[in-house]
Design a protein around this motif. Structure first.
Motif, PDB file in Angstrom:
ATOM      1  N   GLU A 118       5.490   5.437   6.384  1.00 22.52           N
ATOM      2  CA  GLU A 118       5.761   6.820   5.976  1.00 22.52           C
ATOM      3  C   GLU A 118       5.206   7.154   4.589  1.00 22.52           C
ATOM      4  O   GLU A 118       5.346   8.283   4.128  1.00 22.52           O
ATOM      5  N   ALA A 119       4.581   6.190   3.938  1.00 24.80           N
ATOM      6  CA  ALA A 119       4.039   6.438   2.594  1.00 24.80           C
ATOM      7  C   ALA A 119       2.983   7.534   2.649  1.00 24.80           C
ATOM      8  O   ALA A 119       2.252   7.667   3.639  1.00 24.80           O
ATOM      9  N   PRO A 120       2.893   8.335   1.595  1.00 26.23           N
ATOM     10  CA  PRO A 120       1.878   9.400   1.570  1.00 26.23           C
ATOM     11  C   PRO A 120       0.466   8.836   1.755  1.00 26.23           C
ATOM     12  O   PRO A 120       0.152   7.762   1.243  1.00 26.23           O
ATOM     13  N   PRO A 121      -0.381   9.532   2.478  1.00 26.64           N
ATOM     14  CA  PRO A 121      -1.717   9.016   2.801  1.00 26.64           C
ATOM     15  C   PRO A 121      -2.607   8.797   1.571  1.00 26.64           C
ATOM     16  O   PRO A 121      -3.513   7.962   1.619  1.00 26.64           O
ATOM     17  N   GLU A 122      -2.348   9.525   0.497  1.00 24.39           N
ATOM     18  CA  GLU A 122      -3.189   9.369  -0.693  1.00 24.39           C
ATOM     19  C   GLU A 122      -2.844   8.133  -1.514  1.00 24.39           C
ATOM     20  O   GLU A 122      -3.552   7.784  -2.464  1.00 24.39           O
ATOM     21  N   VAL A 123      -1.775   7.439  -1.182  1.00 22.69           N
ATOM     22  CA  VAL A 123      -1.345   6.256  -1.923  1.00 22.69           C
ATOM     23  C   VAL A 123      -2.255   5.079  -1.584  1.00 22.69           C
ATOM     24  O   VAL A 123      -2.377   4.692  -0.422  1.00 22.69           O
ATOM     25  N   GLY A 124      -2.895   4.525  -2.608  1.00 14.43           N
ATOM     26  CA  GLY A 124      -3.742   3.346  -2.424  1.00 14.43           C
ATOM     27  C   GLY A 124      -2.973   2.057  -2.628  1.00 14.43           C
ATOM     28  O   GLY A 124      -3.202   1.068  -1.939  1.00 14.43           O
ATOM     29  N   THR A 125      -2.057   2.056  -3.603  1.00 15.09           N
ATOM     30  CA  THR A 125      -1.236   0.878  -3.877  1.00 15.09           C
ATOM     31  C   THR A 125       0.223   1.303  -3.809  1.00 15.09           C
ATOM     32  O   THR A 125       0.671   2.153  -4.581  1.00 15.09           O
ATOM     33  N   LEU A 126       0.934   0.700  -2.882  1.00 20.29           N
ATOM     34  CA  LEU A 126       2.339   1.010  -2.630  1.00 20.29           C
ATOM     35  C   LEU A 126       3.195  -0.179  -3.026  1.00 20.29           C
ATOM     36  O   LEU A 126       2.883  -1.316  -2.659  1.00 20.29           O
ATOM     37  N   LEU A 127       4.255   0.071  -3.768  1.00 16.16           N
ATOM     38  CA  LEU A 127       5.210  -0.977  -4.110  1.00 16.16           C
ATOM     39  C   LEU A 127       6.450  -0.807  -3.241  1.00 16.16           C
ATOM     40  O   LEU A 127       6.988   0.292  -3.139  1.00 16.16           O
ATOM     41  N   LEU A 128       6.887  -1.902  -2.626  1.00 23.31           N
ATOM     42  CA  LEU A 128       8.092  -1.938  -1.811  1.00 23.31           C
ATOM     43  C   LEU A 128       9.062  -2.886  -2.491  1.00 23.31           C
ATOM     44  O   LEU A 128       8.758  -4.066  -2.659  1.00 23.31           O
ATOM     45  N   LEU A 129      10.220  -2.374  -2.906  1.00 20.98           N
ATOM     46  CA  LEU A 129      11.195  -3.169  -3.636  1.00 20.98           C
ATOM     47  C   LEU A 129      12.484  -3.247  -2.831  1.00 20.98           C
ATOM     48  O   LEU A 129      13.089  -2.223  -2.538  1.00 20.98           O
ATOM     49  N   GLY A 130      12.865  -4.462  -2.462  1.00 13.85           N
ATOM     50  CA  GLY A 130      14.050  -4.613  -1.634  1.00 13.85           C
ATOM     51  C   GLY A 130      14.605  -6.017  -1.649  1.00 13.85           C
ATOM     52  O   GLY A 130      14.641  -6.665  -2.689  1.00 13.85           O
ATOM     53  N   HIS A 131      14.978  -6.490  -0.456  1.00 13.42           N
ATOM     54  CA  HIS A 131      15.814  -7.676  -0.320  1.00 13.42           C
ATOM     55  C   HIS A 131      15.264  -8.653   0.711  1.00 13.42           C
ATOM     56  O   HIS A 131      14.542  -8.274   1.621  1.00 13.42           O
TER      57      HIS A 131
END
Length: 182
Positions: A104-117
């Protein structure tokens, strides 16, 4: 299958496990804060991302207190933190739910950070990584500790096209903050 050149722009998924949390008595799991070590390690994770030139354009973060505190301390190490979306679905999520959020990340995002568990983050990285540089996959299979950062690279037209085995695990690091001397 590993990331293929020419199948779309290079994208990076930065997977960050929250820093070490405390276990205060009578506090619900979702509301557990960072421990002293976590408050040292979270800024170190932010510095490690800056030093590796892997700052995100956008972040997805669990709503758990320890994850939000990790985000705040890590992103404070950068000049201008990117937009962040706090998502309750990321709390205690399994790999399929995490992948659904990433897609679901925006299409213009080249580098996405996912912070969780964990264990969901570790399962997601292992699912997405078709291959790894050096011994990164072996190290990940051994342990994905608190504050660990896994960087996956792949070529794709957008986040919805990210599939199992499509990425290359290019880095796995576990930044640690220095203990204060008394």
């Amino acid at each position: 299958m590993t990331a293929r050149a020419g199948a779309g722009p290079l994208r990076r998924l930065v997977v960050l496990r929250h820093a070490k949390s405390a276990w205060p008595e009578g506090v619900a799991d979702h509301d557990r804060p960072l421990a002293t070590r976590g408050r040292r390690d979270a800024p170190a994770a932010g510095r490690a991302l800056a030093e590796s030139d892997c700052l995100p354009d956008f972040a997805l973060c669990s709503t758990a207190l320890r994850a939000r505190q990790t985000w705040e301390l890590a992103s404070a190490q950068w000049g201008t933190p990117p937009p962040v979306r706090y998502d309750r679905r990321l709390y205690a999520a399994d790999a399929p739910d995490l992948l659904a959020a990433v897609r679901e990340a925006p299409p213009e995002v080249g580098t996405l950070l996912l912070l969780g568990h964990n264990p969901g983050l570790e399962e997601l990285v292992l699912e997405l990584a078709g291959d790894g540089l050096d011994d990164t996959l072996d190290r990940l299979r051994t342990k994905f500790p608190t504050s660990a950062i896994a960087i996956l690279s792949w070529h794709g037209p957008g986040w919805p096209s990210l599939t199992a085995g499509a990425a290359l695990l290019t880095d796995l690091t576990v930044p640690r903050g220095a203990k204060k001397r008394r």
